[in-house]
Design a protein around this motif. Structure first.
Motif, PDB file in Angstrom:
ATOM      1  N   UNK A  89       0.823  -1.212   0.000  1.00  0.00           N
ATOM      2  CA  UNK A  89       0.000   0.000   0.000  1.00  0.00           C
ATOM      3  C   UNK A  89       0.856   1.262   0.000  1.00  0.00           C
ATOM      4  N   UNK A  90       1.970   1.238   0.712  1.00  0.00           N
ATOM      5  CA  UNK A  90       2.862   2.405   0.690  1.00  0.00           C
ATOM      6  C   UNK A  90       3.440   2.594  -0.712  1.00  0.00           C
ATOM      7  N   UNK A  91       3.819   1.500  -1.340  1.00  0.00           N
ATOM      8  CA  UNK A  91       4.337   1.591  -2.704  1.00  0.00           C
ATOM      9  C   UNK A  91       3.286   2.138  -3.668  1.00  0.00           C
ATOM     10  N   UNK A  92       2.057   1.680  -3.526  1.00  0.00           N
ATOM     11  CA  UNK A  92       0.982   2.163  -4.400  1.00  0.00           C
ATOM     12  C   UNK A  92       0.715   3.646  -4.163  1.00  0.00           C
ATOM     13  N   UNK A  93       0.700   4.062  -2.910  1.00  0.00           N
ATOM     14  CA  UNK A  93       0.498   5.485  -2.601  1.00  0.00           C
ATOM     15  C   UNK A  93       1.605   6.323  -3.235  1.00  0.00           C
ATOM     16  N   UNK A  94       2.844   5.877  -3.103  1.00  0.00           N
ATOM     17  CA  UNK A  94       3.960   6.629  -3.665  1.00  0.00           C
ATOM     18  C   UNK A  94       3.888   6.671  -5.195  1.00  0.00           C
ATOM     19  N   UNK A  95       3.630   5.523  -5.823  1.00  0.00           N
ATOM     20  CA  UNK A  95       3.549   5.499  -7.289  1.00  0.00           C
ATOM     21  C   UNK A  95       2.381   6.320  -7.809  1.00  0.00           C
ATOM     22  N   UNK A  96       1.271   6.302  -7.110  1.00  0.00           N
ATOM     23  CA  UNK A  96       0.134   7.110  -7.531  1.00  0.00           C
ATOM     24  C   UNK A  96       0.437   8.597  -7.406  1.00  0.00           C
ATOM     25  N   UNK A  97       1.136   8.991  -6.353  1.00  0.00           N
ATOM     26  CA  UNK A  97       1.489  10.400  -6.215  1.00  0.00           C
ATOM     27  C   UNK A  97       2.460  10.821  -7.318  1.00  0.00           C
ATOM     28  N   UNK A  98       3.378   9.939  -7.694  1.00  0.00           N
ATOM     29  CA  UNK A  98       4.289  10.233  -8.798  1.00  0.00           C
ATOM     30  C   UNK A  98       3.529  10.352 -10.119  1.00  0.00           C
ATOM     31  N   UNK A 139       1.929  15.271  -1.234  1.00  0.00           N
ATOM     32  CA  UNK A 139       2.140  14.916   0.168  1.00  0.00           C
ATOM     33  C   UNK A 139       0.932  14.186   0.743  1.00  0.00           C
ATOM     34  N   UNK A 140      -0.256  14.596   0.332  1.00  0.00           N
ATOM     35  CA  UNK A 140      -1.468  13.969   0.852  1.00  0.00           C
ATOM     36  C   UNK A 140      -1.586  12.522   0.394  1.00  0.00           C
ATOM     37  N   UNK A 141      -1.291  12.267  -0.875  1.00  0.00           N
ATOM     38  CA  UNK A 141      -1.445  10.910  -1.409  1.00  0.00           C
ATOM     39  C   UNK A 141      -0.292  10.006  -0.993  1.00  0.00           C
ATOM     40  N   UNK A 142       0.936  10.540  -0.990  1.00  0.00           N
ATOM     41  CA  UNK A 142       2.082   9.678  -0.715  1.00  0.00           C
ATOM     42  C   UNK A 142       2.310   9.421   0.768  1.00  0.00           C
ATOM     43  N   UNK A 143       1.569  10.111   1.617  1.00  0.00           N
ATOM     44  CA  UNK A 143       1.786   9.884   3.052  1.00  0.00           C
ATOM     45  C   UNK A 143       1.376   8.466   3.427  1.00  0.00           C
ATOM     46  N   UNK A 144       1.924   8.023   4.501  1.00  0.00           N
ATOM     47  CA  UNK A 144       1.635   6.680   4.989  1.00  0.00           C
ATOM     48  C   UNK A 144       0.156   6.586   5.340  1.00  0.00           C
ATOM     49  N   UNK A 145      -0.514   5.527   4.892  1.00  0.00           N
ATOM     50  CA  UNK A 145      -1.923   5.383   5.230  1.00  0.00           C
ATOM     51  C   UNK A 145      -2.129   5.279   6.737  1.00  0.00           C
ATOM     52  N   UNK A 146      -3.197   5.846   7.201  1.00  0.00           N
ATOM     53  CA  UNK A 146      -3.514   5.797   8.631  1.00  0.00           C
ATOM     54  C   UNK A 146      -4.022   4.403   8.967  1.00  0.00           C
ATOM     55  N   UNK A 147      -3.333   3.750   9.851  1.00  0.00           N
ATOM     56  CA  UNK A 147      -3.695   2.393  10.244  1.00  0.00           C
ATOM     57  C   UNK A 147      -4.105   2.413  11.710  1.00  0.00           C
ATOM     58  N   UNK A 148      -5.289   1.874  11.974  1.00  0.00           N
ATOM     59  CA  UNK A 148      -5.750   1.772  13.350  1.00  0.00           C
ATOM     60  C   UNK A 148      -5.945   0.305  13.686  1.00  0.00           C
TER      61      UNK A 148
END
Length: 153
Positions: A89-98, A139-148
């Motif tokens: 998920x972190x990789x997907x967030x980063x690639x999507x922000x790119x 910054x909003x998209x590439x940030x680490x997803x909030x996990x609870x």
């Protein structure tokens, strides 16, 4: 009435009050912003605000989906699968922000060279706002997803 019904009624009342207050503040602040900016700058403000809102929805949907898969893996009792899902998920967030940077930088030239009808004295401001919107989106998209987690003793 039962205690549960009273609690539901009270929470519903709080939510309706909160929604009404939020609508009032939103409508009143729109009036103040329109008076302060004027119609031309208010249009630019609305276009950029709409883009930020749309991308905020994308980020919320991605974070919720990530949380769902992590919770499912936790229910299965597979911590390694949780780690794998989190890493992916972190990789997907980063690639999507790119990808968003590439798309919006290409769109930048089309927007300011023909699509948007902005007064010539306001173009530099609009370009700066556009670039800052893009930066905040990255910054909003590439940030680490909030996990609870629900940890039970």
């Amino acid at each position: 009435m039962s205690e549960v019904a009273n609690r539901v009624l009270k929470n519903s009342g709080y939510l309706y009050f909160s929604m009404g207050l939020s609508m009032f503040v939103s409508l009143y602040s729109t009036r103040l912003i329109l008076n302060a900016l004027g119609s031309s700058d208010f249009g630019i403000f609305c276009i950029i605000g709409g883009a930020i809102g749309m991308l905020g929805f994308l980020n919320a949907a991605m974070s919720t989906t990530t949380q769902r898969f992590i919770n499912y893996a936790e229910g299965e009792g597979k911590p390694e699968k949780q780690k794998s899902i989190f890493t992916v998920s972190i990789s997907i967030h980063f690639l999507l922000s790119l990808l968003m940077v590439i798309i919006f930088e290409i769109a930048y030239f089309f927007f300011f060279d023909g699509i948007l009808n902005i007064p010539s004295d306001r173009i530099p401001s609009a370009k700066w706002i556009y670039q800052l919107m893009l930066l905040s989106t990255v910054f909003r998209i590439s940030k680490q997803p909030k996990i609870t987690r629900n940890i039970q003793a």
